[in-house]
Design a protein around this motif. Structure first.
Motif, PDB file in Angstrom:
ATOM      1  N   LEU A 201       1.071  -1.024  -0.564  1.00 20.87           N
ATOM      2  CA  LEU A 201       0.019   0.214   0.208  1.00 20.87           C
ATOM      3  C   LEU A 201       0.769   1.576   0.246  1.00 20.87           C
ATOM      4  CD1 LEU A 201      -3.177  -1.204   2.576  1.00 20.87           C
ATOM      5  CD2 LEU A 201      -3.129  -0.937   0.063  1.00 20.87           C
ATOM      6  N   THR A 202       1.998   0.765   0.849  1.00 19.77           N
ATOM      7  CA  THR A 202       3.014   2.280   0.647  1.00 19.77           C
ATOM      8  C   THR A 202       3.489   3.016  -0.261  1.00 19.77           C
ATOM      9  OG1 THR A 202       3.612   2.226   3.147  1.00 19.77           O
ATOM     10  CG2 THR A 202       4.828   3.447   2.228  1.00 19.77           C
ATOM     11  N   ILE A 203       3.485   1.458  -1.283  1.00 20.09           N
ATOM     12  CA  ILE A 203       4.295   1.826  -2.599  1.00 20.09           C
ATOM     13  C   ILE A 203       3.777   2.231  -3.579  1.00 20.09           C
ATOM     14  CG2 ILE A 203       5.494   0.659  -4.428  1.00 20.09           C
ATOM     15  CD1 ILE A 203       6.638  -1.554  -2.727  1.00 20.09           C
ATOM     16  N   LYS A 265       0.381 -11.588 -10.627  1.00 22.29           N
ATOM     17  CA  LYS A 265      -0.795 -12.168  -9.832  1.00 22.29           C
ATOM     18  C   LYS A 265      -1.256 -10.438  -9.338  1.00 22.29           C
ATOM     19  CE  LYS A 265      -0.048 -16.135  -7.175  1.00 22.29           C
ATOM     20  NZ  LYS A 265      -1.192 -16.948  -7.334  1.00 22.29           N
ATOM     21  N   ILE A 266      -0.468  -9.474  -8.851  1.00 19.45           N
ATOM     22  CA  ILE A 266      -0.878  -8.262  -8.867  1.00 19.45           C
ATOM     23  C   ILE A 266      -1.135  -7.727 -10.358  1.00 19.45           C
ATOM     24  CG2 ILE A 266      -0.216  -5.981  -7.911  1.00 19.45           C
ATOM     25  CD1 ILE A 266       1.456  -7.227  -6.361  1.00 19.45           C
ATOM     26  N   GLN A 267      -0.865  -8.060 -10.736  1.00 16.35           N
ATOM     27  CA  GLN A 267      -1.233  -7.087 -12.650  1.00 16.35           C
ATOM     28  C   GLN A 267      -3.119  -8.817 -12.961  1.00 16.35           C
ATOM     29  OE1 GLN A 267      -0.968  -4.885 -13.975  1.00 16.35           O
ATOM     30  NE2 GLN A 267       1.715  -4.871 -15.561  1.00 16.35           N
ATOM     31  N   LEU A 268      -3.277  -9.389 -12.408  1.00 15.35           N
ATOM     32  CA  LEU A 268      -4.158 -10.363 -12.955  1.00 15.35           C
ATOM     33  C   LEU A 268      -5.837  -9.850 -11.598  1.00 15.35           C
ATOM     34  CD1 LEU A 268      -2.480 -13.857 -13.277  1.00 15.35           C
ATOM     35  CD2 LEU A 268      -3.368 -11.348 -15.297  1.00 15.35           C
ATOM     36  N   ILE A 269      -4.999  -9.876 -10.160  1.00 11.95           N
ATOM     37  CA  ILE A 269      -5.896  -8.692  -9.184  1.00 11.95           C
ATOM     38  C   ILE A 269      -6.171  -7.340  -9.245  1.00 11.95           C
ATOM     39  CG2 ILE A 269      -6.510  -9.044  -6.604  1.00 11.95           C
ATOM     40  CD1 ILE A 269      -4.265 -10.770  -6.095  1.00 11.95           C
ATOM     41  N   ASN A 276      -1.343  -0.693 -11.597  1.00  9.63           N
ATOM     42  CA  ASN A 276      -1.227  -1.293 -10.474  1.00  9.63           C
ATOM     43  C   ASN A 276       0.387  -2.080 -10.767  1.00  9.63           C
ATOM     44  OD1 ASN A 276      -3.078  -2.699  -9.501  1.00  9.63           O
ATOM     45  ND2 ASN A 276      -5.252  -1.527 -10.976  1.00  9.63           N
ATOM     46  N   GLY A 277       0.041  -1.400 -12.912  1.00 12.91           N
ATOM     47  CA  GLY A 277       1.181  -2.267 -13.581  1.00 12.91           C
ATOM     48  C   GLY A 277       2.775  -1.055 -13.133  1.00 12.91           C
ATOM     49  N   LYS A 278       2.439  -0.288 -12.687  1.00 11.06           N
ATOM     50  CA  LYS A 278       4.493   0.081 -11.820  1.00 11.06           C
ATOM     51  C   LYS A 278       4.494   0.092 -10.373  1.00 11.06           C
ATOM     52  CE  LYS A 278       3.582   5.316 -13.444  1.00 11.06           C
ATOM     53  NZ  LYS A 278       2.409   4.786 -14.841  1.00 11.06           N
ATOM     54  N   THR A 279       2.931  -0.674  -9.640  1.00 14.10           N
ATOM     55  CA  THR A 279       3.084  -1.287  -8.020  1.00 14.10           C
ATOM     56  C   THR A 279       3.787  -2.746  -8.008  1.00 14.10           C
ATOM     57  OG1 THR A 279       0.931   0.051  -7.884  1.00 14.10           O
ATOM     58  CG2 THR A 279       1.915  -1.853  -6.488  1.00 14.10           C
ATOM     59  N   SER A 280       2.828  -2.984  -9.500  1.00 15.07           N
ATOM     60  CA  SER A 280       3.496  -5.075  -9.554  1.00 15.07           C
ATOM     61  C   SER A 280       5.143  -5.378 -10.248  1.00 15.07           C
ATOM     62  CB  SER A 280       2.893  -5.538 -10.217  1.00 15.07           C
ATOM     63  OG  SER A 280       3.143  -5.108 -11.338  1.00 15.07           O
ATOM     64  N   ARG A 281       5.632  -4.090 -11.144  1.00  9.61           N
ATOM     65  CA  ARG A 281       6.935  -4.406 -11.107  1.00  9.61           C
ATOM     66  C   ARG A 281       7.522  -3.706 -10.081  1.00  9.61           C
ATOM     67  NH1 ARG A 281       4.315  -2.631 -15.739  1.00  9.61           N
ATOM     68  NH2 ARG A 281       4.582   0.123 -15.621  1.00  9.61           N
ATOM     69  N   LEU A 282       7.067  -2.263  -8.831  1.00  9.16           N
ATOM     70  CA  LEU A 282       8.511  -2.319  -8.053  1.00  9.16           C
ATOM     71  C   LEU A 282       8.085  -3.055  -6.421  1.00  9.16           C
ATOM     72  CD1 LEU A 282       8.004   1.545  -7.456  1.00  9.16           C
ATOM     73  CD2 LEU A 282       9.916  -0.034  -7.790  1.00  9.16           C
ATOM     74  N   VAL A 283       7.031  -4.106  -6.410  1.00  9.68           N
ATOM     75  CA  VAL A 283       7.254  -5.460  -5.901  1.00  9.68           C
ATOM     76  C   VAL A 283       7.749  -6.493  -6.126  1.00  9.68           C
ATOM     77  CG1 VAL A 283       5.548  -7.387  -4.844  1.00  9.68           C
ATOM     78  CG2 VAL A 283       5.082  -4.552  -4.699  1.00  9.68           C
TER      79      VAL A 283
END
Length: 341
Positions: A201-203, A265-269, A276-283
């Motif tokens: 959530l912070t990212i 998984k983040i991209q699909l959810i 969502n894309g930027k967040t998933s790449r940083l995760v």
């Protein structure tokens, strides 16, 4: 094995003492490896392959062959036992939930060899190189999501605070927010902070700040119908399942697989309204950086973007894992190339 190691060491013009220092073991062990009186462990074999630049498949087959011969020698039924063992190994690999394809395993092995090679360059690592790689990551990650700022323009926004004529405020904020988000990710790595919902959530908060003010750092409240995504009550379950999956797998699979699957998984959810894309790449990079890898930089040019989007939209796990493994390899090679300049 002994001849392979000795020839490779001499070719690299390394003394046994110098090789021992690079491996972090006693010099006497190197002599025993080369005389055949002692066998290296698998971890030592992998390090030897990286340091001496021996083909990974060649050294592993040699090591496994000698390990088998040492165990069974010239037993009368050895060949029959080996034939039966071969069939059982095939069966185990086919039935194992953690098994990976040969192509993926090859990528993972190559990445890990590069990761070991990277350790030899750490003393030459500079803030300038790391900043250059972070700049490239910001540019490519934003480009994947439609930002039209060029690499040079992105650099001007970051390092000189210049506003680029003809570009939207949103595009500028996407760059600035990425800088802050990466700083946060690096802090997590330095402190070795376990990844959890708070970090996710912070990212997102850093990435969406000033762009989607009401939604920054918050899960979406409505379904995204065009993406056929779930209703909010299902979303809460999906995210619980995601973090349960992560906890159960974080020490059970290769870091590249863990990071790539978390990314997919983040991209699909699609837990957020935006980013969502930027967040998933940083995760993905939180997981990898904490395991000693460099930032994986998914490229946003036409061909790479198309491949990336196709594997995500299809939920093709194998293709996506291969993509991220290859990208991780490319990123490490890019890093080593910059350091070696």
């Amino acid at each position: 094995m002994k001849t392979l190691l000795k020839n490779a060491r001499e070719l690299k013009q390394l003394k046994t003492r110098e090789l021992a220092q690079l491996l972090g073991i006693d010099q006497a062990l190197i002599s025993k490896f080369e005389s055949g009186t002692r066998k290296p462990t698998k971890e030592q074999v992998i390090k030897l392959a990286a340091i001496l630049e021996i083909d990974y498949e060649t050294i592993m087959i040699t090591w496994l062959k000698e390990k088998i011969i040492y165990e069974i020698g010239d037993e009368n039924l050895a060949l029959q036992a080996l034939a039966e063992a071969q069939e059982e190994i095939k069966s185990l690999r086919n039935n194992s939930s953690n098994s990976v394809s040969k192509a993926l395993q090859q990528h993972l092995d190559e990445v890990d060899l590069l990761k070991l090679k990277r350790e030899r360059f750490r003393q030459f690592e500079s803030d300038t190189v790391l900043k250059a790689l972070e700049l490239e990551f910001i540019f490519e990650s934003n480009r994947l999501d439609g930002n039209t700022l060029s690499l040079a323009e992105t650099e001007l926004v970051i390092n000189q605070g210049i506003t680029i004529a003809g570009k939207t405020m949103k595009e500028h904020l996407e760059v600035i927010n990425h800088v802050e988000a990466i700083s946060y990710v690096k802090g997590l790595t330095e402190k070795n902070t376990p990844f959890s919902e708070k970090e996710l959530l912070t990212i997102h908060h850093f990435l969406a700040r000033g762009i989607q003010i009401d939604d920054a750092g918050k899960y979406r409240k409505t379904a995204l119908i065009d993406l056929k995504s779930t209703q909010p009550d299902q979303l809460a379950k999906d995210m619980d399942d995601f973090f349960n999956w992560y906890e159960n797998h974080k020490n059970a699979v290769h870091p590249i697989i863990l990071a790539a699957e978390a990314h997919l998984k983040i991209q699909l959810i699609q837990p957020f309204t935006t980013n969502n894309g930027k967040t998933s790449r940083l995760v993905q990079n939180v997981i990898l950086l904490q395991q000693g890898y460099v930032m994986v930089n998914n490229k946003g040019d036409h061909d790479n973007k198309l491949r990336y989007e196709n594997t995500v939209s299809k939920g093709d796990k194998e293709a996506f894992l291969l993509l991220i493994a290859q990208t991780a390899k490319d990123s490490l090679e890019r890093y080593i190339g910059k350091i070696a300049q």
